[in-house]
Design an enzyme around this catalytic site. Structure first.
Site, PDB file in Angstrom:
ATOM      1  CD  GLU B  53      -2.533   1.289   2.708  1.00  0.00           C
ATOM      2  OE1 GLU B  53      -2.517   0.301   3.477  1.00  0.00           O
ATOM      3  OE2 GLU B  53      -3.117   2.341   2.974  1.00  0.00           O
ATOM      4  CG  ASP B  64      -2.499   9.256   7.195  1.00  0.00           C
ATOM      5  OD1 ASP B  64      -2.568   8.051   7.482  1.00  0.00           O
ATOM      6  OD2 ASP B  64      -2.588   9.689   6.038  1.00  0.00           O
TER       7      ASP B  64
END
Lengths: 404, 264
Positions: B53, B64
């Site tokens: 990924e 994030d």
């Protein structure tokens, strides 16, 4: 035909929407559903009207400013005095509505982002009033230039988190609030401060702010016997502007002007003029005009006004610009600060630097429209929080202070 | 080069048959620089990671945590451009045969042009996209483009997702469904939430073929725990930390240790 004043979202033309992480969708959809119910519930509106009457101080007055208007080509200039609201700006209008909604959906904690600190102060105030826990996210740059508001929020019992990622301004405060919301969404409602972000925020914030224009429309009619020729507001995310525009959207004779922060100038790379210099993109959950580079990376905005220092703009403004119903123009730091000083010295009203952008726009507009024009300006906030910035800008502090 | 279409599902199927489950490893492109990020991704595969990924650095990564924010910020400050992703995917695919998904926030794809982005990714040998900030009901462009190209589209499901949304997400996803283990953003956690187990069974009930669990997984024990009920375990921040602190060789050691979690 479409009634412009009642666009329900989630889309305003091609703008708006709900582009959000799945983790937040359920909470946002619940909020949208709760707001739909509240909107048609007379008890909700009655409660809000009562808070406005007995707590925030509505209706706010209008003030005609003839000495200031002499510098605007002699046009009649009328200020809508949102600066006189409790907490000192229009932000309280939206926050009281969303606080009532928070209680309805059974949440006991609120979070908010803030730029200038006005929305943070309003949210901390409502949290104190309603007995909510409150955390406010504010970019580190803004905690410095609006230190007084940081202290106000803490005095009101709120936790203030200084955000040190990215550009350390409003954009990053929103990012951090989203990140926190993902972890606390079961107990926490996000009280969003401007008419941007994912649906239902643009339409909901507008609905809570549109009382500004509804009152002002009637007040100007009473004072002058007619509708204004132009309505003027500053535009960052755009909540005070949509708040005063909405009541006039379906009056075709009334021109609407939004002034974006041009910072050092729109031909420099230091400004916040999203409509003037941006192009459509997605940020913070909605599609709208956005300052971004070729790759879609958000470009940092710049303005002396923390409340306008945002690289995006609410989606309804993007739509109103595209269809030509409202005109968005840039005005610089210098022009805004001159207007701030002019209103202070001619009328004894110190405006917020944000609102000074609208005043600077009105000065230019008045000279164009001439002495027969009636111009309504949203004085969205007061300048107490900006005295430090103004003092530095004009050299008003002891060493070499300038006396008028 | 082997065909990339649906290679993610095929890889996961192979790990299921082998009884190990899949280890999915995340790293941002361009961190600490483009060439090293390619070497790092190759090292992941050589150390036992089954599916890659690759994160596309973005200015406003709301899903994030700090570790990944700092890494992607470094990449942006070093001049990362979107086209670097295609360069990286192509370079990685020429050296190892693991499927490569690109994890990207939507605005960069929208600005590049969804069709143009998809074509470039196909040409580079990429398998598809993981899109953390759009959902199937807001992804008309991407659904159309991925239908045309056959690229995988990995959408996220969360513990808070309603049953109706779980059904929509499963139906729209291809490759796997990314089950968000906990209500939170990326970053290592001591306990991978029990909510993950419940979410995976809800996704299975909605007939999701492949479910990988991500967010908060940082140890071989956690990989083993997740692979007891899911098809794949996704590790990100722990790998980024290893790369930041100990370089590619340190990253390879961490990945190899995590891969031990597969065989238990």
């Amino acid at each position: 035909m479409t009634i412009l004043g009642e666009l329900p979202g989630p889309f305003f033309g091609e703008y708006g929407g709900r582009f959000m992480p799945e983790s937040l969708i359920t909470a946002i959809d619940e909020l949208a559903a709760a707001y739909d119910l509240a909107k048609s519930d007379p008890a909700f509106h009655a409660e809000l009207r009562e808070l406005e009457r007995t707590y925030s101080g509505r209706p706010s007055i209008i003030t005609e400013v003839p000495r200031f208007a002499q510098h605007a080509g002699g046009a009649r200039i009328i200020l809508k005095r949102e600066d006189l609201n409790h907490t000192g700006s229009h932000k309280i209008n939206n926050v009281l509505g969303q606080a009532l909604l928070t209680r309805r959906i059974g949440k006991t904690r609120v979070i908010a982002e803030t730029g200038a600190g006005q929305h943070g102060v309003a949210t901390a105030t409502a949290a104190a009033l309603f007995g909510f826990e409150c955390t406010v996210y504010m970019g580190e740059v803004d905690t410095k230039r609006q230190a007084l508001n940081v202290a106000r929020m803490r005095l009101l019992g709120a936790e203030v988190v200084s955000v040190t990622t990215g550009s350390r301004t409003l954009k990053d405060a929103i990012n951090e609030a989203y990140r926190e919301w993902v972890t606390s969404v079961e107990t926490t409602n996000y009280i969003f401060g401007t008419a941007a972000g994912p649906h239902p925020f643009p339409a909901m914030v507008r609905d809570f702010q549109k009382i500004i224009g509804e009152e002002a429309r009637a007040q100007v009619m009473e004072l002058t016997g007619r509708l204004p020729d132009a309505v003027v507001a500053c535009v960052g995310g755009g909540s005070n502007a949509i708040g005063i525009f909405t009541a006039f959207l379906d009056d075709p004779g009334v021109k609407l002007f939004g002034y974006e922060a041009a910072g050092d100038g729109i031909d420099t790379d230091r400004h916040a003029a999203a409509i003037e210099r941006g192009r459509p993109g997605i940020l913070h959950g909605a599609r709208s005009y956005l300052l971004q580079d070729e790759d879609g990376q958000t470009v940092e905005s710049h303005s002396i006004s923390a409340g306008l220092d945002y690289p995006g703009v609410g989606p309804e403004h993007a739509y109103l610009s595209d269809i030509g119903r409202a005109t968005y123009l840039p005005t610089s730091d210098t022009e805004a600060m001159e207007a701030l000083r002019l209103l202070s010295m001619t009328e004894g009203i110190i405006p917020a630097i944000e609102s000074a952008h609208a005043l600077s726009g009105a000065l230019k507009l008045g000279r164009e429209l001439g002495p027969d024009a009636v111009i309504l300006v949203n004085l969205s906030g007061r300048g107490d929080k900006d005295v430090q910035t103004a003092g530095d800008w004009f050299g008003l502090f002891d060493e070499g202070a300038v006396q008028a | 080069m082997t065909t990339t279409t649906h290679s993610v599902a095929a890889t996961i199927e192979a790990t299921r048959r082998a009884g190990t489950g899949a280890l999915v490893g995340y790293l941002p492109v361009g961190f600490p620089d483009l060439a090293t990020s390619v070497d790092a991704a190759v090292a992941l595969v050589e150390s036992g990671v089954d599916v890659l990924e690759l994160g596309l650095p973005y200015s406003d990564p709301v899903m994030d945590g700090l570790v990944i924010q700092k890494a992607t910020q470094t990449a942006l400050e070093a001049g990362f451009r979107i086209r670097d992703v295609f360069t990286a995917v192509e370079a990685i695919r020429s050296r190892v045969d693991a499927p490569v998904l690109v994890m990207t926030y939507w605005n960069p794809v929208m600005q590049y042009g969804a069709d143009r982005f998809a074509d470039a990714l196909m040409n580079a040998g990429g398998a598809g996209l993981i899109t953390p900030d759009i959902t199937p009901d807001s992804a008309a462009d991407w659904l159309a483009t991925s239908e045309r190209t056959g690229l995988d589209r990995v959408f996220l499901a969360a513990p808070s997702s309603t049953d109706a949304r779980i059904v929509t997400t499963v139906a729209a996803s291809r490759g796997f469904v990314y089950a968000v283990s906990t209500m939170g953003i990326t970053g290592a956690r001591h306990d991978v939430d029990a909510a993950a187990r419940t979410l995976v069974s809800r996704l299975r009930a909605a007939e999701s073929e492949n479910v990988c669990v991500g967010i908060g997984i940082s140890t071989a024990d956690q990989v083993a725990e997740v692979l007891a009920y899911a098809d794949g375990a996704i590790v990100g921040s722990a790998l980024v930390t290893a790369l930041a602190e100990h370089g590619v060789s340190g990253l390879a050691r961490t990945a190899a240790a995590l891969a031990q979690g597969r065989s238990r």
